[in-house]
Scaffold this motif. Structure first.
Motif, short mmCIF file in Angstrom:
data_model
loop_
_atom_site.label_atom_id
_atom_site.label_comp_id
_atom_site.label_asym_id
_atom_site.label_seq_id
_atom_site.Cartn_x
_atom_site.Cartn_y
_atom_site.Cartn_z
N HIS A 24 0.52 -3.06 -2.02
CA HIS A 24 1.86 -2.58 -1.81
C HIS A 24 2.11 -2.58 -0.36
CE1 HIS A 24 2.05 -0.78 -5.66
NE2 HIS A 24 0.91 -0.23 -5.65
N ALA A 70 5.26 -1.27 1.47
CA ALA A 70 5.79 0.29 1.19
C ALA A 70 5.53 0.85 2.52
CB ALA A 70 4.57 0.88 0.42
N TYR A 73 7.29 4.41 -1.52
CA TYR A 73 8.20 3.38 -1.27
C TYR A 73 9.56 4.45 -1.16
CZ TYR A 73 6.12 -0.56 -2.77
OH TYR A 73 5.36 -1.88 -3.02
#
Length: 219
Positions: A49, A52, A104
């Motif tokens: 991620h 993020a 997020y």
């Protein structure tokens, strides 16, 4: 290890995706045995991620007698992510576990209370979706005896809900059981009584094992 200690581990980790005001909180768990393993998992999630805003974590490694606990907010206001996540792991009685919740950002500030709730809800859902096993401190006891006595010992063990590690049938029978620490003395005494003193269980040492439908030694 204390005689009455029990604790849980993750054997099938769950995950979550909680949305709060367009922010997504993705919770994941992993069973780990060291801080290095936990750090590697956190980095793995962070790379996955990479786009993020935050990857917050909590870990608990060890046993009830000796546990190492750490957490991190990864840029969120102090105490709004890692610490409540760690408290959830403690409340669930989980050890040898690392949790990461990835955020997020959805464009709306949630405030400190909103962040605590969101990170907690995400991890709680991941825990609820995980399969766990309870670990108990016990002894591994081995018995060598004749065939007729073996059947009586097997019935005794079944009545006490003991787990057979191994059963070998040759000239003699060798039966090995996992026994909770608090039940070990009583089981040994009953075996000695059944055998009229001819077969005394041999204690092969202390073990930590999962006590459930799928027992296994946690080594």
């Amino acid at each position: 290890m204390g005689n009455n200690n029990t604790h849980k581990i993750i054997i099938a980790p769950g995950s979550s995706d909680v949305e709060v005001k367009r922010s997504h909180f993705l919770g994941v768990l992993k069973a780990v045995r060291s801080e290095d393993e936990a750090r590697a998992f956190i980095e793995e999630v962070r790379k996955k991620h990479y786009d993020a805003r935050h990857n917050c974590f909590a870990m608990r490694i060890g046993t009830p007698d000796s546990v190492m606990e750490k957490s991190g907010d990864d840029g969120e206001p102090q105490g709004t992510a890692g610490r409540p996540m760690l408290e959830l792991l403690k409340g669930a009685g989980l050890y040898d576990v690392c949790a990461v919740v990835t955020r997020y950002f959805g464009g709306t500030l949630l405030g400190t209370g909103g962040l605590v709730r969101a990170y907690s809800d995400s991890l709680r859902e991941a825990i609820d979706r995980s399969e766990t096993a309870e670990l108990v401190v016990g002894r591994q006891l081995r018995i060598t005896c004749g065939y007729s006595l073996a059947e009586r010992i097997r019935r005794l063990a079944a009545g006490m809900k003991l787990h057979a590690v191994k059963e070998e049938f040759a000239a003699d029978c060798t039966l090995t059981y996992l026994v909770r620490q608090q039940d070990a003395a009583a089981f040994s005494e009953k075996v000695t009584e059944l055998s009229l003193g001819s077969s005394e269980p041999v204690d092969e040492g202390e073990v930590l094992f999962a006590d459930g439908e799928r027992p296994f030694i946690y080594g």
